[in-house]
Motif scaffolding. Structure first.
Motif, PDB file in Angstrom:
ATOM      1  N   HIS A 288       9.040 -37.213  18.495  1.00  0.00           N
ATOM      2  CA  HIS A 288       8.670 -38.040  19.643  1.00  0.00           C
ATOM      3  C   HIS A 288       8.926 -39.516  19.363  1.00  0.00           C
ATOM      4  N   SER A 289       9.336 -40.230  20.398  1.00  0.00           N
ATOM      5  CA  SER A 289       9.512 -41.672  20.357  1.00  0.00           C
ATOM      6  C   SER A 289       9.331 -42.200  21.774  1.00  0.00           C
ATOM      7  N   ASP A 290       8.846 -43.428  21.881  1.00  0.00           N
ATOM      8  CA  ASP A 290       8.694 -44.063  23.193  1.00  0.00           C
ATOM      9  C   ASP A 290       9.962 -44.783  23.642  1.00  0.00           C
ATOM     10  N   MET A 291      10.980 -44.801  22.786  1.00  0.00           N
ATOM     11  CA  MET A 291      12.238 -45.440  23.176  1.00  0.00           C
ATOM     12  C   MET A 291      12.863 -44.682  24.342  1.00  0.00           C
ATOM     13  N   PRO A 292      13.383 -45.396  25.352  1.00  0.00           N
ATOM     14  CA  PRO A 292      13.972 -44.725  26.516  1.00  0.00           C
ATOM     15  C   PRO A 292      15.032 -43.690  26.171  1.00  0.00           C
ATOM     16  N   LEU A 293      15.857 -43.972  25.157  1.00  0.00           N
ATOM     17  CA  LEU A 293      16.925 -43.033  24.793  1.00  0.00           C
ATOM     18  C   LEU A 293      16.386 -41.728  24.207  1.00  0.00           C
ATOM     19  N   LEU A 294      15.185 -41.776  23.642  1.00  0.00           N
ATOM     20  CA  LEU A 294      14.656 -40.623  22.909  1.00  0.00           C
ATOM     21  C   LEU A 294      13.475 -39.946  23.593  1.00  0.00           C
ATOM     22  N   LYS A 295      12.894 -40.597  24.537  1.00  0.00           N
ATOM     23  CA  LYS A 295      11.639 -40.126  25.124  1.00  0.00           C
ATOM     24  C   LYS A 295      11.799 -38.771  25.819  1.00  0.00           C
TER      25      LYS A 295
END
Length: 678
Positions: A637-644
């Protein structure tokens, strides 16, 4: 014995300024108080700018600034200011422009005479002692007898210095296109030396900014002739004397057309950029020469320029003490034939063939600079040995020479740490890890990045320019922010530690608040918080390093892919628009801008990889030369737009997106490469 003279420079940390601290000249560092002193005493400013590795700066110091007769003239009539151009590029920009306007050329030492408020009216580079005394006397008498003439000239000079740096807002709707780019590169190529590499002239400079763009251009547009020129240049440089075959690393430039005899100073900014360039060229070609060049160059930087705290020092001087006890350019690096015969014995003939201990490799006065010009295959055939045996013999010989050379008097070290140059070196390590994938390069990159965060960051979130002995005394310039942001974005793309991307974004926001010129959309070289003389510079032309604004435009482009909600794209598009009229007029001086044109006018991808094996898959992709992509990755999980919201349990998926629109995810890197390399 205590020195006879000591001036105010003894309080500085710059090795270049400290070199002048015991001159009889009453030098001061650049400061507002020095200008106020000139105004209060009614004296002119004499401003002398140089740097620690500058040969002619040392010559003029010895002939003029160490001379008591000269010092008497300077001290009586002038407030004398010494500047390290590497510490204060903001001041250097102004007076270099002034010198070029006055004389049509520039260089260092850069000597300027100015009014007490800093407006210049006379300039020159190296000047001999008697000429220096005479010209200073004439200038002083002119100022005293007809000050209105001097004032009028200085006013016009100041106006010209401002005008040449004005960049208006471009409202033209036409954009610079790939078709125009092809035409401009074709015109530019008329200056290429397609046999020896570089340009058809001497001296020859590596110009990594230009070669980096041309490698990208030739690869993306499948231009075989451009790629052939790039590889010819890279091979000739790696074969040449400009590359230190014994100790690794590149010198500043060669004085001849065949890259043979260097100006022997070694600069961090050159080596950082060339490590990056040769790493990319290795990925693009698979040529082992490039890999070896990267490895030897990094080894040189670690051995000679790495501080105990993991910051990188600035340079090694061209000059060192020779066997006669005199200071001589290149003394540390050159060889005599008999010396080589005695050291290498039965391997001398093979070594002399390999590195041209003959007419081709002779420099002057019986001294040789090692240079290759023969492919290994010819030597293997002539000596009837295997490739492995040849490599072992050459390595053994170089080891002997390095041991011998280590006993010589060493070149002087400029041990100040500059933020922007550390950014360039960090980016070099990032690219070396990306394409060579040696873990120790990643380790060193992370150590250097942590040093930058711990020692070069201001309390308000900005950056310092310099560091030495635990101290910083200069606030950062745009080039410091630009190179660190670029390096931190790159470091995220290989480490996937989001702190580096987060910090890059924070530094960008700081620049938008403190450096941005709303009219041109470009960034000033100095912060709005800082004082300036005559003008606040807008640096746009690429040179031996990319211009600070071109790096910032590239940074905004990349950050817009990671943080689309920030609207960074509107800023870099305006920047491009307002400088594009210069691309066709002077193509070679806008190579990093043109690199961005390739990004904006050709397909560019955001690659996101999510899952347990994300690192392995990204590193497999990054072995290829893919200048048309940015990479993001995480395990879950990540909050970055590319990874979310892209994690799928049990799978590692590769998402290839273009301007936020993503194709169906893939699981195989080979298929992903097929899409990315179209």
């Amino acid at each position: 014995m205590a020195p006879k003279h000591t001036n105010e420079l003894i309080k500085e940390t710059s090795p270049y300024l400290l070199q002048h601290a015991h001159n009889p000249v009453n030098w001061e560092a650049w400061s507002q108080s020095a200008l106020e002193k000139a105004q209060n005493e009614g004296k002119l400013l004499l401003i002398s700018i140089g740097y620690a590795a500058c040969h002619w700066c040392h010559v003029m110091e010895h002939e003029c600034f160490e001379d008591e007769e000269v010092a008497e003239v300077m001290n009586a009539n002038f407030i004398n200011i010494k500047i390290d151009r590497e510490e204060r590029p903001d001041i250097d920009h102004i007076y270099m422009d002034a010198l070029q306007m006055m004389t049509g050329s520039g260089g260092w030492p850069l000597n300027i005479v100015a009014l007490p408020d800093g407006r210049p009216f006379w300039g020159a580079t190296y000047v001999k002692k008697q000429d220096w005394i005479e010209v200073l006397g004439n200038l002083f008498r002119l100022y005293k007898s007809t000050p209105e003439r001097v004032l009028d000239y200085a006013q016009n000079m100041a106006k010209g210095i401002k005008q040449i740096n004005i960049i208006p807002n471009n409202t033209d709707k036409d954009n610079y296109t790939i078709a125009i780019l092809r035409k401009d590169v074709l015109e530019w190529s008329n200056y290429f030396d397609t046999f020896l590499g570089g340009y058809k002239r001497a001296p020859k400079f590596p110009m990594p900014v230009n070669l980096n763009f041309l490698l990208h251009y030739g690869t993306s547009l499948k231009d075989k002739s451009i790629l052939e020129y790039v590889h010819t240049t890279l091979k000739r440089m790696a074969y040449g004397g400009i590359f230190d075959h014994v100790g690794g690393g590149f010198s500043r430039y060669s004085v001849d057309t065949k890259w043979h005899v260097p100006h022997f100073e070694k600069m961090l900014y050159d080596n950082g950029q060339l490590i990056s360039l040769y790493s990319k060229a290795y990925a693009a070609s698979g040529d082992e020469l490039y890999r070896e060049t990267v490895e030897k160059s990094i080894a040189f930087v670690k051995e000679e320029l790495l501080s105990p705290e993991k910051g990188f020092y600035s340079s090694l001087d061209a000059d060192s003490i020779n066997k006669h006890g005199d200071l001589e350019e290149g003394a540390f690096y050159i060889w005599e034939e008999n010396e080589l015969k005695n050291l290498l014995r039965e391997d001398f003939l093979l070594f002399s063939k390999y590195y041209n201990i003959n007419r081709y490799g002779h420099w002057e006065n019986g001294n040789y600079v090692l240079i290759r010009d023969t492919h290994e295959g010819e030597i293997l055939k002539e000596y009837e040995i295997s490739e492995e045996e040849l490599k072992n013999k050459i390595a053994k010989c170089l080891k002997i020479l390095k041991t011998t050379r280590s006993k010589r008097s060493r070149p002087r070290l400029d041990d100040k740490i500059l933020t922007s140059w550390n950014g360039l070196m960090l980016k070099g390590l990032v690219d070396a890890f990306k394409y060579l994938q040696k873990d120790n390069y990643m380790d060193l990159a992370l150590q250097n990045a942590k040093f930058i965060l711990q020692n070069l960051r201001q309390k308000d979130g900005g950056l310092f320019r310099n560091y030495k002995n635990g101290k910083n005394n200069i606030k950062g310039y745009l080039e410091d922010y630009a190179s660190i942001i670029d390096a931190f974005i790159g470091l995220y793309e290989v480490s996937f530690e989001e702190v580096w991307l987060k910090t890059a974004k924070e530094l960008m926001e700081y620049c938008l608040a403190n450096f941005l010129d709303m009219e041109s959309g470009l960034f000033y070289f100095t912060s709005k918080k800082d004082e300036f003389v005559i003008r606040r510079t807008l640096e746009v032309e690429d040179n031996v390093t990319p211009s600070s604004n071109s790096i910032m435009a590239q940074n905004l482009f990349k950050l817009s892919k990671f943080f689309p909600e920030k609207n960074y794209d509107t800023i870099y598009i305006k920047m491009l628009k307002n400088v594009q009229s210069n691309f066709s007029k002077n193509t070679q001086s806008h190579a990093n801008w043109l690199d961005l044109i390739l990004h904006t006018e050709l397909p560019f991808y955001e690659v996101a990889v999510v899952g347990d094996r994300f690192k392995k898959k990204i590193l497999d992709l990054q072995k290829e030369f893919l200048p048309n992509a940015v990479f993001a990755g995480c395990k879950q999980h990540s909050d970055m737009p590319l990874l979310k919201d892209r994690h799928l349990s049990g799978k590692t998926q590769i998402f290839i997106c273009e301007q936020g629109a993503c194709q169906m995810p893939l699981t195989q890197t080979k298929k992903a490469l097929t899409r990315l390399m179209v």
